[in-house]
Design a protein around this motif. Structure first.
Motif, short mmCIF file in Angstrom:
data_model
loop_
_atom_site.label_atom_id
_atom_site.label_comp_id
_atom_site.label_asym_id
_atom_site.label_seq_id
_atom_site.Cartn_x
_atom_site.Cartn_y
_atom_site.Cartn_z
N THR A 26 0.88 -1.28 -0.01
CA THR A 26 -0.01 -0.10 0.12
C THR A 26 0.74 1.21 -0.02
O THR A 26 0.62 2.12 -0.72
CB THR A 26 -0.74 0.13 1.27
N LYS A 27 1.98 1.13 0.79
CA LYS A 27 2.79 2.50 0.66
C LYS A 27 3.40 2.60 -0.66
O LYS A 27 3.96 3.80 -0.70
CB LYS A 27 3.96 2.17 1.97
N ALA A 28 3.62 1.58 -1.20
CA ALA A 28 4.34 1.67 -2.50
C ALA A 28 3.44 2.24 -3.63
O ALA A 28 4.09 2.47 -4.77
CB ALA A 28 4.80 0.19 -3.12
N ILE A 29 2.25 2.27 -3.65
CA ILE A 29 1.42 2.95 -4.53
C ILE A 29 1.81 4.43 -4.62
O ILE A 29 1.70 5.09 -3.79
CB ILE A 29 -0.29 2.76 -4.25
N LEU A 30 1.83 4.70 -6.03
CA LEU A 30 2.12 5.96 -6.48
C LEU A 30 1.74 6.13 -7.83
O LEU A 30 2.13 5.35 -8.51
CB LEU A 30 3.65 6.45 -6.40
N ALA A 46 -1.41 6.42 -2.06
CA ALA A 46 -2.41 5.22 -1.83
C ALA A 46 -3.65 6.11 -1.39
O ALA A 46 -4.59 5.38 -1.54
CB ALA A 46 -1.95 4.13 -0.97
N ASN A 47 -3.62 7.06 -0.54
CA ASN A 47 -4.71 7.91 0.18
C ASN A 47 -5.04 9.11 -0.76
O ASN A 47 -5.86 9.74 -0.35
CB ASN A 47 -4.07 8.35 1.36
N ALA A 48 -4.52 9.15 -2.07
CA ALA A 48 -4.85 10.11 -2.92
C ALA A 48 -4.42 11.48 -2.49
O ALA A 48 -4.94 12.51 -3.00
CB ALA A 48 -6.45 10.20 -3.24
N ALA A 49 -3.43 11.61 -1.54
CA ALA A 49 -2.67 12.57 -1.49
C ALA A 49 -2.04 13.20 -2.50
O ALA A 49 -1.09 12.29 -3.01
CB ALA A 49 -2.07 12.64 -0.05
N LEU A 50 -1.96 14.53 -2.67
CA LEU A 50 -1.09 14.94 -3.70
C LEU A 50 0.34 15.10 -3.39
O LEU A 50 0.51 15.64 -2.22
CB LEU A 50 -1.70 16.27 -4.08
N VAL A 51 1.52 14.29 -4.17
CA VAL A 51 2.85 14.07 -3.71
C VAL A 51 3.65 14.75 -4.79
O VAL A 51 4.67 14.94 -4.47
CB VAL A 51 3.11 12.90 -3.30
N ALA A 84 -8.35 2.38 -6.46
CA ALA A 84 -8.41 1.22 -7.24
C ALA A 84 -7.55 0.17 -6.90
O ALA A 84 -7.81 -0.94 -6.62
CB ALA A 84 -8.61 1.28 -8.65
N GLN A 85 -6.40 0.50 -6.98
CA GLN A 85 -5.02 -0.23 -6.90
C GLN A 85 -4.84 -0.54 -5.12
O GLN A 85 -4.93 -1.65 -5.11
CB GLN A 85 -3.72 0.53 -7.02
N ARG A 86 -5.47 0.43 -4.24
CA ARG A 86 -5.17 -0.07 -2.85
C ARG A 86 -6.62 -0.99 -2.84
O ARG A 86 -6.32 -1.91 -1.82
CB ARG A 86 -5.66 1.28 -2.15
N LEU A 89 -5.41 -4.65 -3.73
CA LEU A 89 -4.63 -5.03 -2.79
C LEU A 89 -5.30 -5.63 -1.43
O LEU A 89 -5.12 -6.70 -1.13
CB LEU A 89 -3.52 -4.08 -2.25
N ILE A 90 -6.29 -4.94 -1.12
CA ILE A 90 -7.02 -5.38 0.08
C ILE A 90 -8.22 -6.60 -0.13
O ILE A 90 -8.25 -7.48 0.57
CB ILE A 90 -7.89 -3.99 0.47
N THR A 91 -8.45 -6.50 -1.49
CA THR A 91 -9.42 -7.63 -1.83
C THR A 91 -8.60 -8.93 -1.94
O THR A 91 -9.04 -9.89 -1.62
CB THR A 91 -10.17 -7.29 -3.18
#
Length: 99
Positions: A26-30, A46-51, A84-86, A89-91
């Motif tokens: 999850t942390k790797a999602i970008l 992963a939290n949709a925070a703008l980075v 969707a990616q997150r 992973l959870i599914t």
């Protein structure tokens, strides 16, 4: 059902490792998304925070309203992809837990 304490410990350790793997994935999602006209590129986690946010030279041709709409639309698309990616992973994690 678990028959021995060793089996219980092994089971708990396995679940802990799986949770750690989920957290790392999850942390790797970008997600990087570029607007259709190529003027705006956003990156979200992963939290949709703008980075990350960058603009191409063509941005000067946009009106403030067009820039606003392009930025919002691009960020929204990136956020949807990150969620969707997150979710995938959870599914997968949940399916492995019940399977």
């Amino acid at each position: 059902m678990v028959e021995t304490m060793d089996e219980l410990i092994a089971r708990v350790q396995k679940q802990l490792y799986r949770l750690t793997d989920l957290q790392d994935a999850t942390k790797a999602i970008l997600v990087t998304e570029t607007s259709q006209d190529g003027t705006v590129t956003v990156e979200v986690d992963a939290n949709a925070a703008l980075v990350g946010l960058s603009f191409a030279p063509g941005i000067a041709k946009l009106t403030p309203a067009e820039l606003e709409q392009t930025l919002v639309d691009t960020a929204r698309t990136a956020a949807h992809r990150a969620f969707a990616q997150r979710g995938e992973l959870i599914t997968a994690f949940n399916e492995e837990s019940t399977g």
